[in-house]
Motif scaffolding. Structure first.
Motif, PDB file in Angstrom:
ATOM      1  N   PHE A  12       0.852  -1.183   0.000  1.00 45.30           N
ATOM      2  CA  PHE A  12       0.000   0.000   0.000  1.00 45.30           C
ATOM      3  C   PHE A  12       0.885   1.228   0.000  1.00 45.30           C
ATOM      4  O   PHE A  12       1.809   1.339   0.801  1.00 45.30           O
ATOM      5  N   SER A  13       0.603   2.143  -0.885  1.00 44.23           N
ATOM      6  CA  SER A  13       1.390   3.363  -0.955  1.00 44.23           C
ATOM      7  C   SER A  13       0.498   4.563  -0.683  1.00 44.23           C
ATOM      8  O   SER A  13      -0.667   4.600  -1.094  1.00 44.23           O
ATOM      9  N   SER A  20       6.383   3.139   1.094  1.00 38.76           N
ATOM     10  CA  SER A  20       5.252   2.220   1.036  1.00 38.76           C
ATOM     11  C   SER A  20       5.107   1.494   2.365  1.00 38.76           C
ATOM     12  O   SER A  20       6.063   1.325   3.114  1.00 38.76           O
ATOM     13  N   THR A  21       3.888   1.080   2.661  1.00 41.77           N
ATOM     14  CA  THR A  21       3.610   0.319   3.869  1.00 41.77           C
ATOM     15  C   THR A  21       3.097  -1.046   3.464  1.00 41.77           C
ATOM     16  O   THR A  21       2.076  -1.151   2.796  1.00 41.77           O
ATOM     17  N   THR A  22       3.816  -2.079   3.814  1.00 39.16           N
ATOM     18  CA  THR A  22       3.397  -3.420   3.447  1.00 39.16           C
ATOM     19  C   THR A  22       2.234  -3.866   4.307  1.00 39.16           C
ATOM     20  O   THR A  22       1.957  -3.299   5.366  1.00 39.16           O
ATOM     21  N   ARG A  23       1.545  -4.914   3.835  1.00 37.61           N
ATOM     22  CA  ARG A  23       0.440  -5.465   4.620  1.00 37.61           C
ATOM     23  C   ARG A  23       0.937  -5.920   5.980  1.00 37.61           C
ATOM     24  O   ARG A  23       0.255  -5.738   6.997  1.00 37.61           O
ATOM     25  N   GLU A  25       3.381  -4.786   7.825  1.00 38.82           N
ATOM     26  CA  GLU A  25       3.587  -3.637   8.710  1.00 38.82           C
ATOM     27  C   GLU A  25       2.257  -3.082   9.203  1.00 38.82           C
ATOM     28  O   GLU A  25       2.124  -2.687  10.368  1.00 38.82           O
ATOM     29  N   LYS A  26       1.263  -3.064   8.321  1.00 38.62           N
ATOM     30  CA  LYS A  26      -0.051  -2.569   8.721  1.00 38.62           C
ATOM     31  C   LYS A  26      -0.690  -3.479   9.767  1.00 38.62           C
ATOM     32  O   LYS A  26      -1.292  -3.012  10.731  1.00 38.62           O
ATOM     33  N   LEU A  27      -0.546  -4.798   9.577  1.00 34.11           N
ATOM     34  CA  LEU A  27      -1.099  -5.744  10.542  1.00 34.11           C
ATOM     35  C   LEU A  27      -0.443  -5.577  11.908  1.00 34.11           C
ATOM     36  O   LEU A  27      -1.115  -5.603  12.940  1.00 34.11           O
ATOM     37  N   LYS A  28       0.863  -5.416  11.923  1.00 29.97           N
ATOM     38  CA  LYS A  28       1.582  -5.255  13.183  1.00 29.97           C
ATOM     39  C   LYS A  28       1.186  -3.977  13.901  1.00 29.97           C
ATOM     40  O   LYS A  28       1.202  -3.917  15.127  1.00 29.97           O
ATOM     41  N   ALA A  29       0.828  -2.953  13.121  1.00 37.59           N
ATOM     42  CA  ALA A  29       0.531  -1.644  13.713  1.00 37.59           C
ATOM     43  C   ALA A  29      -0.892  -1.549  14.254  1.00 37.59           C
ATOM     44  O   ALA A  29      -1.180  -0.674  15.072  1.00 37.59           O
ATOM     45  N   GLN A  30      -1.782  -2.422  13.816  1.00 37.98           N
ATOM     46  CA  GLN A  30      -3.179  -2.338  14.244  1.00 37.98           C
ATOM     47  C   GLN A  30      -3.333  -2.743  15.704  1.00 37.98           C
ATOM     48  O   GLN A  30      -2.634  -3.618  16.191  1.00 37.98           O
TER      49      GLN A  30
END
Length: 225
Positions: A12-13, A20-23, A25-30
């Protein structure tokens, strides 16, 4: 080893030129709900993002990352909505009991947590189907308490009562198991591990056996990999 054919979401950009933010990284951040699995990593074997479900945890998703767990006498129920194409897995140690802080370790709570989260994400009870794993007797000499058998009987009875069809299962016997589940496609894979009493699984099962109350008298495919 069967070909799992997993898919990976593109990165995702944000604005042009921004990192860019990978999936993953997004999962870890939620932020995570109580009992929701949070150990995310990249699985080199399946070449996709992965999450490990530990005892007492569950995880629900609508993309084909891989949900993994390792079982001895514990049970993992993988539920999938064939219409919404969303699925999840739990991992419980005993049929019932315990307090609020470790409720996910007990089947009666673990099943409710998983089903409720699936429905919040758009699944319907009437289109759910199940694949069930675990319930092995991995500690020799523990026949009296029958932890694995009781766990297996509990989950099968629970699913029958809830009218959720069990389309495949790999349960009981003496094997520890590694289970992989792809929640968008509903594909499940199981690997039977050598019954050599791996230390971590033995410790986990001993905890379960010490806490259990002795009982009173009285269609889909699974790939082995």
């Amino acid at each position: 080893m069967a070909d799992s054919s997993p898919t990976r979401s593109p990165a995702f950009s944000g604005n042009a030129g921004a990192p860019s933010t990978t999936r993953l990284e997004k999962l870890k951040a939620q932020s995570r709900k109580p009992g929701e699995a949070s150990f995310f990593f990249y699985d080199a074997h399946f070449k996709t993002d992965a999450v490990k479900v530990l005892p007492g945890e569950y995880f629900v998703h609508d993309q084909d990352l891989v949900i993994l767990t390792t079982l001895g006498s514990c049970i993992a129920a993988c539920l999938w909505d064939r219409n919404a194409r969303i699925g999840g897995m739990n991992h419980f140690m005993l049929p019932d009991g315990g307090g609020a802080q470790d409720c996910g370790r007990y089947g009666s709570y673990a099943m409710e947590l998983l089903i409720n989260e699936l429905m919040k994400r758009g699944a319907m009870r009437t289109s759910l189907e199940a694949k069930v794993f675990g319930g092995g007797q991995v500690i020799s000499g523990m026949n009296t308490l029958n932890v694995g058998q009781r766990n297996t009987e509990f989950v099968m009875n629970y699913l029958k009562t809830e009218h959720i069809p069990v389309i495949s299962k790999d349960v009981l016997e003496i094997y520890p198991r590694k289970v992989c589940f792809f929640p968008h496609s509903g594909k499940a894979m199981v690997k039977r591990l050598a019954p050599t009493n791996p230390d971590a699984l033995v410790a986990q099962d001993r905890v379960a056996s010490q806490r259990i109350v002795p009982p009173s008298s009285g269609a889909g495919s699974i790939d082995l990999f």
